[in-house]
Design a protein around this motif. Structure first.
Motif, PDB file in Angstrom:
ATOM      1  N   THR A 133      -1.112 -10.226   4.557  1.00  0.00           N
ATOM      2  CA  THR A 133      -2.417 -10.217   3.898  1.00  0.00           C
ATOM      3  C   THR A 133      -3.426 -11.168   4.523  1.00  0.00           C
ATOM      4  O   THR A 133      -4.596 -11.161   4.144  1.00  0.00           O
ATOM      5  N   ARG A 139      -2.661  -0.046  11.537  1.00  0.00           N
ATOM      6  CA  ARG A 139      -3.344  -0.911  10.591  1.00  0.00           C
ATOM      7  C   ARG A 139      -4.736  -0.389  10.240  1.00  0.00           C
ATOM      8  O   ARG A 139      -5.279  -0.750   9.184  1.00  0.00           O
ATOM      9  N   ALA A 198       0.724  -4.014   5.846  1.00  0.00           N
ATOM     10  CA  ALA A 198      -0.211  -4.607   4.878  1.00  0.00           C
ATOM     11  C   ALA A 198       0.384  -5.815   4.175  1.00  0.00           C
ATOM     12  O   ALA A 198      -0.338  -6.560   3.505  1.00  0.00           O
ATOM     13  N   GLN A 214      -5.663   2.263   9.086  1.00  0.00           N
ATOM     14  CA  GLN A 214      -5.669   3.105   7.883  1.00  0.00           C
ATOM     15  C   GLN A 214      -5.629   2.283   6.591  1.00  0.00           C
ATOM     16  O   GLN A 214      -5.702   2.838   5.498  1.00  0.00           O
ATOM     17  N   GLU A 215      -5.515   0.947   6.706  1.00  0.00           N
ATOM     18  CA  GLU A 215      -5.258   0.119   5.530  1.00  0.00           C
ATOM     19  C   GLU A 215      -6.479  -0.162   4.675  1.00  0.00           C
ATOM     20  O   GLU A 215      -6.377  -0.271   3.450  1.00  0.00           O
ATOM     21  N   TRP A 216      -7.658  -0.354   5.302  1.00  0.00           N
ATOM     22  CA  TRP A 216      -8.719  -1.042   4.564  1.00  0.00           C
ATOM     23  C   TRP A 216      -9.215  -0.324   3.312  1.00  0.00           C
ATOM     24  O   TRP A 216      -9.534  -1.017   2.321  1.00  0.00           O
ATOM     25  N   ASP A 270      -7.523   1.284   1.012  1.00  0.00           N
ATOM     26  CA  ASP A 270      -6.609   0.908  -0.073  1.00  0.00           C
ATOM     27  C   ASP A 270      -6.657  -0.584  -0.347  1.00  0.00           C
ATOM     28  O   ASP A 270      -6.483  -1.022  -1.494  1.00  0.00           O
ATOM     29  N   THR A 271      -6.885  -1.377   0.704  1.00  0.00           N
ATOM     30  CA  THR A 271      -7.029  -2.822   0.508  1.00  0.00           C
ATOM     31  C   THR A 271      -8.240  -3.128  -0.366  1.00  0.00           C
ATOM     32  O   THR A 271      -8.168  -3.953  -1.281  1.00  0.00           O
ATOM     33  N   ARG A 315       2.912   4.086   1.114  1.00  0.00           N
ATOM     34  CA  ARG A 315       3.519   4.535   2.358  1.00  0.00           C
ATOM     35  C   ARG A 315       4.773   5.330   2.032  1.00  0.00           C
ATOM     36  O   ARG A 315       5.453   5.011   1.068  1.00  0.00           O
ATOM     37  N   ALA A 350      -5.930  -8.945   5.515  1.00  0.00           N
ATOM     38  CA  ALA A 350      -6.536  -8.065   4.517  1.00  0.00           C
ATOM     39  C   ALA A 350      -8.049  -8.225   4.460  1.00  0.00           C
ATOM     40  O   ALA A 350      -8.780  -7.247   4.295  1.00  0.00           O
ATOM     41  N   ASN A 409       2.098   7.520   4.535  1.00  0.00           N
ATOM     42  CA  ASN A 409       0.725   7.941   4.267  1.00  0.00           C
ATOM     43  C   ASN A 409       0.490   9.338   4.851  1.00  0.00           C
ATOM     44  O   ASN A 409       0.090   9.469   6.010  1.00  0.00           O
ATOM     45  N   LEU A 458       0.843  -1.192   0.000  1.00  0.00           N
ATOM     46  CA  LEU A 458       0.000   0.000   0.000  1.00  0.00           C
ATOM     47  C   LEU A 458       0.880   1.244   0.000  1.00  0.00           C
ATOM     48  O   LEU A 458       2.062   1.187   0.347  1.00  0.00           O
TER      49      LEU A 458
END
Length: 426
Positions: free
Chosen positions: A103, A133, A100, A135-137, A139-140, A67, A106, A69, A65
């Motif tokens: 996975t 973590r 990320a 902040q990931e979803w 972009d996932t 980074r 994920a 960010n 992802l």
């Protein structure tokens, strides 16, 4: 159409660093502040992917992802970091996190044979318990919707509301007679009574998040089990169920202290899947401490093309005497796991994730997946060259404040996306 299990590994990103951000993850905390080696980490991950591909298994890839960010820091009013403030430096480290790559967190995946509409369903994990973590979803989801864009065969859901913590497939297992047969889905959650271990470690998976995912996926309630993880496992550092248990087809491989009610769990599994084989590692042979430290269960339990099952473990597990002794005895028996395959993922292990953390299992027809996310040896060669040329050799904690490193990390990811023809993820 043939349905096979595809393991989608996360490539370790160029910002890989040891900031110790994951409360309850003993390896992450123990190596906080150490020098990391992003290039070596990514090459180790690629070697694991090549190892599984050479075994004759289908292998996929998810890209790192974006980074660091800046949007995460901007939302916190931290466009400028006060270097004298440890809390601000920690938040900057969160914006740099390459977590990320694991996975297994994920999304949660239910294959087509299990769902009411006959599609494979994926729900992104909100990962709300840990700021780095959480902040990931978004972009996932973008990446999942690209890889699994064929709506005839896939449905990709946004994360469940963040009032219920969800950490994805790391707390979900599936058992079935075969990958392409209807299965039994096991959702493992932590105690909802606050923190575990005297208030030290949080229980990350909420029962209601798991139940929401099961409903979103259109699963038959009779084919779902909701299982409480043992509080003592969380307190000992099993921050996800996949640190103490893993399943594949008819086999559950588990530590005896994985579940709050182990005997009830085994009985419920056997009642719904009579052909289930449950391999229990007793604490008298491998202590909970050794199981967590070695990541014996954070392994890939795979059905090989020969039909036998293999267990891909980290070299740390193979090198631990108590674990090696139990594995040797297992292989000498006539059990369902016939091969043990050690792999070197030491850089990932030092940050708290083993072979199982690095992959998301998707049962699907490979022809229905965007081919840019599927690997062969030639594409692995390309990725190896990109990583060798562009990934930083090492990152020290103080480096996260250097603009030159930020530019280098951003350029490295851009080179990867260009090589994969995935510019829309930029």
């Amino acid at each position: 159409m043939p349905l096979v299990e595809i393991n989608f590994d996360g490539l370790v990103g160029p910002s890989h660093n040891y900031a110790g951000l994951s409360l309850g993850n003993l390896a992450s905390a123990g190596n906080a502040g150490d020098t990391s080696y992003p290039r070596a980490a990514a090459l180790q991950g690629l070697a694991k992917m090549r190892h599984n591909l050479t075994l004759g298994l289908a292998q996929g890839l998810f890209a790192p992802l974006p980074r660091p960010n800046p949007a995460f820091l901007g939302a916190l009013g931290l466009s400028i970091i006060d270097e004298s403030d440890p809390a601000q430096r920690r938040l900057r480290a969160a914006a740099w996190s390459a977590s990320a790559m694991w996975t297994a967190n994920a999304a949660t995946v239910s294959p087509a044979p299990d769902t009411v509409d006959g599609r494979c369903h994926l729900t992104a994990a909100n990962l709300v318990t840990m700021p780095h973590r959480s902040q990931e979803w978004p972009d996932t989801v973008r990446q999942l919707r690209l890889a699994f864009a064929n709506r005839t065969h896939f449905a990709v859901h946004n994360a469940v509301p963040t009032c219920f913590g969800d950490e994805g497939a790391a707390n979900h297992m599936r058992m079935a007679a075969a990958h392409d047969a209807p299965g039994l889905e096991l959702f493992v959650y932590g105690s909802n009574n606050g923190s575990i271990g005297g208030g030290t470690f949080p229980a990350r998976q909420h029962e209601q998040a798991s139940r929401a995912v099961a409903r979103l996926h259109g699963l038959d309630p009779a084919c779902c089990l909701f299982i409480e993880q043992a509080p003592e496992a969380i307190a000992a550092g099993a921050f996800h169920n996949d640190v103490v248990a893993v399943a594949n087809e008819r086999v559950l491989f588990t530590h005896e202290q994985a579940f709050a009610d182990p005997e009830g769990t085994y009985a419920a599994i056997r009642a719904r899947l009579p052909e289930a084989e449950i391999v229990v590692v007793p604490a008298s042979a491998v202590s909970l401490t050794d199981a967590i430290r070695s990541y014996l269960f954070n392994a890939q339990l795979l059905t090989l093309p020969t039909g036998e099952m293999g267990l891909v473990i980290p070299t740390e597990a193979w090198e631990m005497p108590s674990v090696r002794g139990w594995l040797d005895a297992m292989l000498a028996s006539n059990g369902p796991i016939r091969r043990v395959l050690p792999v070197d993922v030491r850089q990932s292990m030092a940050n708290g994730g083993g072979p199982a953390c690095l992959r998301l299992r998707v049962v699907a027809d490979p022809a229905t997946v965007d081919p840019r996310f599927l690997l062969d040896h030639a594409r692995l060669d390309v990725l190896h060259a990109v990583v060798a040329a562009h990934w930083p050799e090492q990152i020290d904690p103080a480096d996260l404040g250097r603009e030159s490193l930020a530019r280098s990390v951003i350029a490295a990811r851009a080179a990867l996306l260009d090589a994969l023809d995935l510019g829309e993820l930029g």
